[in-house]
Write a protein that holds these residues in place. Structure first.
Motif, PDB file in Angstrom:
ATOM      1  N   THR A 122      29.072  20.632  53.658  1.00  0.00           N
ATOM      2  CA  THR A 122      28.923  20.291  52.249  1.00  0.00           C
ATOM      3  C   THR A 122      27.487  19.850  51.981  1.00  0.00           C
ATOM      4  O   THR A 122      26.689  19.662  52.900  1.00  0.00           O
ATOM      5  CB  THR A 122      29.904  19.185  51.843  1.00  0.00           C
ATOM      6  N   SER A 124      25.545  16.809  49.741  1.00  0.00           N
ATOM      7  CA  SER A 124      25.748  15.608  48.930  1.00  0.00           C
ATOM      8  C   SER A 124      24.453  15.200  48.252  1.00  0.00           C
ATOM      9  O   SER A 124      23.357  15.614  48.656  1.00  0.00           O
ATOM     10  CB  SER A 124      26.291  14.456  49.788  1.00  0.00           C
ATOM     11  N   VAL A 197      30.733  26.824  44.434  1.00  0.00           N
ATOM     12  CA  VAL A 197      31.091  25.490  44.905  1.00  0.00           C
ATOM     13  C   VAL A 197      32.108  24.813  43.994  1.00  0.00           C
ATOM     14  O   VAL A 197      32.220  25.146  42.811  1.00  0.00           O
ATOM     15  CB  VAL A 197      29.851  24.572  45.021  1.00  0.00           C
ATOM     16  N   VAL A 208      29.216  15.519  45.624  1.00  0.00           N
ATOM     17  CA  VAL A 208      29.305  16.465  46.732  1.00  0.00           C
ATOM     18  C   VAL A 208      29.565  17.867  46.194  1.00  0.00           C
ATOM     19  O   VAL A 208      30.432  18.055  45.335  1.00  0.00           O
ATOM     20  CB  VAL A 208      30.427  16.077  47.726  1.00  0.00           C
ATOM     21  N   LEU A 210      31.081  21.309  47.405  1.00  0.00           N
ATOM     22  CA  LEU A 210      31.940  21.825  48.461  1.00  0.00           C
ATOM     23  C   LEU A 210      32.023  23.342  48.327  1.00  0.00           C
ATOM     24  O   LEU A 210      32.582  23.849  47.343  1.00  0.00           O
ATOM     25  CB  LEU A 210      33.349  21.231  48.370  1.00  0.00           C
TER      26      LEU A 210
END
Length: 474
Positions: A122, A124, A197, A208, A210
């Motif tokens: 991921t 962040s 994402v 975040v 992902l």
């Protein structure tokens, strides 16, 4: 030199080498050797690319980005020794390892934003207590139970996990057209061009990104029969996903107007629609015949109510539409008793434009969408090529149709949706003298949920009128 001194030098050299080796970090992504590039984009923006070495740079190309030349990277590393720092455009960028972190500071010494490529794959970034805007059209599904009309409308995107699922939705927010462009009102913005994402803003201190991990069931193309399922519709095709490939744009947004100029340079400037498209358009769900259609226009004129265009639904979406049952490019003979070209000319004589509702063929006639108009060298001209599909529209343009209302197509993946937008931009430009009256625009409708920001350039067609390529959403 004495023997003792020689031994001391050897010890010092060995110790120094050990410290260097300990500070050396090989850049990796998705468990593979990778390269990090940071290059300038605009006066106050940078492009951060993390690319596995086995992935070609050409894989960074996406229809969501405008075609343009970028400057060489100011930072390009495969191995880090401690940290490295360089001026990238107007920003000072620092890169350090463990975990791989990219920090951008503006000329006033303010940290704009920081990207951390986490070991779990991921990315962040810190949040600062101020609202986060953007992320496209629409919002989360309304909670079940309470009246959705009484639920609060989301403005600040924080506090939720947004699955960035393109979808049609009738309640509360309407359709969802997600765009991974976040604007922090503290003075930063992030746009994720690659990969697709989900955005997790549940932690007040940290956001975040992902990467979307599709299920095995998402590999098969969707169609009209299963368009209600959340598989791969509106998202990139599964075979286009490259694990570990990241392409993220970072903007200093302390001056929002400057940030939007840079964003426009990345995704393409918004196209200028024709002036008539800004006026009132009368939509029709019930059509009797051509006499009724003309009478409605005459009623607007006699009552001196402004009217710039009329829009007609297709049959199947209305009991009787402008065409035979959708999808169809054939005028409905029950509506048009005379030659449709003559009827449309009568409408133009009343100074209105004519827009018709269009639904794409299913996978049996339109297996996918690809290509460009005119076709580029090496493109396969088949039933799925947009030049072939565009030819279905040419007869309508010759009859005088001014614009199309592209609907449905929810089953298309992201690249297919953008190819359809490309067709409605490049097709009219290719029609030349047979183009008909007025600009042909792809009307932005819920069925055009493209899931990217930006739009094509406002390139005039051969009659000097602009043609819209795709709608912008931030």
């Amino acid at each position: 030199m004495t023997a003792a001194a020689g031994r001391a030098i050897v010890v010092v050299m060995v110790c120094t080498a050990a410290r260097v080796a300990a500070a050396q970090t090989t850049i990796t992504s998705a468990g593979a050797p990778a390269q990090l590039d940071v290059r300038p984009v605009g006066p106050m923006s940078i492009r951060v690319t993390l690319r596995p070495l086995a992935a070609a740079e050409s894989l960074l190309a996406t229809p969501g980005l405008a075609e343009r030349q970028y400057l060489p990277p100011a930072i390009s590393v495969r191995v880090l020794y401690g940290q490295t720092q360089a001026r990238v455009g107007s920003l000072v960028v620092t890169v350090k390892a463990n975990p791989l972190t990219v920090t951008a500071v503006n000329p006033r010494g303010e940290r704009v934003q920081e990207l951390v490529f986490e070991p779990d794959g991921t990315v962040s970034f810190p949040l600062d207590g101020d609202p986060v805007l953007g992320m496209g059209e629409g919002g989360p599904r309304p909670e079940q139970g309470p009246n959705w009309r009484e639920q609060p409308v989301q403005f600040d995107r924080r506090g939720r996990l947004d699955e960035m699922e393109p979808r049609w939705q009738s309640g509360m927010y309407g359709s969802r057209n997600p765009v991974p462009m976040l604007v922090g009102t503290h003075g930063w913005a992030l746009f994720v061009a690659t990969p697709w994402v989900q955005v997790d803003l549940r932690n007040p201190a940290r956001g975040v990104f992902l990467p979307w991990v599709p299920a095995d069931s998402a590999r098969a193309p969707q169609s009209t029969r299963n368009q209600g399922r959340d598989l791969n519709k509106g998202r990139p095709p599964v075979d286009a996903i490259v694990p570990g490939l990241f392409d993220i744009f970072l903007f200093d947004a302390h001056d929002p107007a400057a940030m939007m100029r840079d964003y426009s340079a990345v995704t393409g400037p918004a196209a200028l629609p024709p002036r008539w498209a800004m006026g009132y358009m009368q939509s029709h769900r019930t059509i009797e015949d051509e006499t009724q259609l003309l009478k409605i226009i005459d009623t607007f004129r006699s009552k001196q109510i402004p009217l710039d265009a009329v829009i007609y639904l297709g049959t199947g979406f209305a009991p009787r539409g402008w065409n035979t049952t959708q999808p169809s490019f054939t005028f409905n003979p029950d509506v048009f008793k005379r030659d449709p070209k003559t009827v449309i000319a009568d409408m133009h004589a009343r100074n209105v434009k004519v827009v018709v509702h269009i639904v794409p063929f299913d996978r049996d006639k339109l297996p996918t969408l690809h290509g460009s108009i005119p076709p580029r060298p090496g493109e396969v001209i088949d039933a799925s090529h947009i030049a072939s599909y565009w030819q279905q529209h040419v007869g309508l343009i010759d009859a005088g149709i001014d614009a199309f209302w592209p609907d449905e197509g929810d089953w298309f993946n992201l690249l297919e949706r953008l190819e359809r937008h490309r067709m409605y931009y490049e097709g009219p430009l290719s029609s030349g003298p047979t183009f008909g009256r007025g600009a042909c625009i792809a009307t932005a409708t819920p069925g055009s949920r493209s899931g990217v920001g930006g739009s094509g350039p406002a390139t005039p067609n051969r009659r000097g009128r602009p043609s819209r390529r795709r709608s912008r959403s931030v």
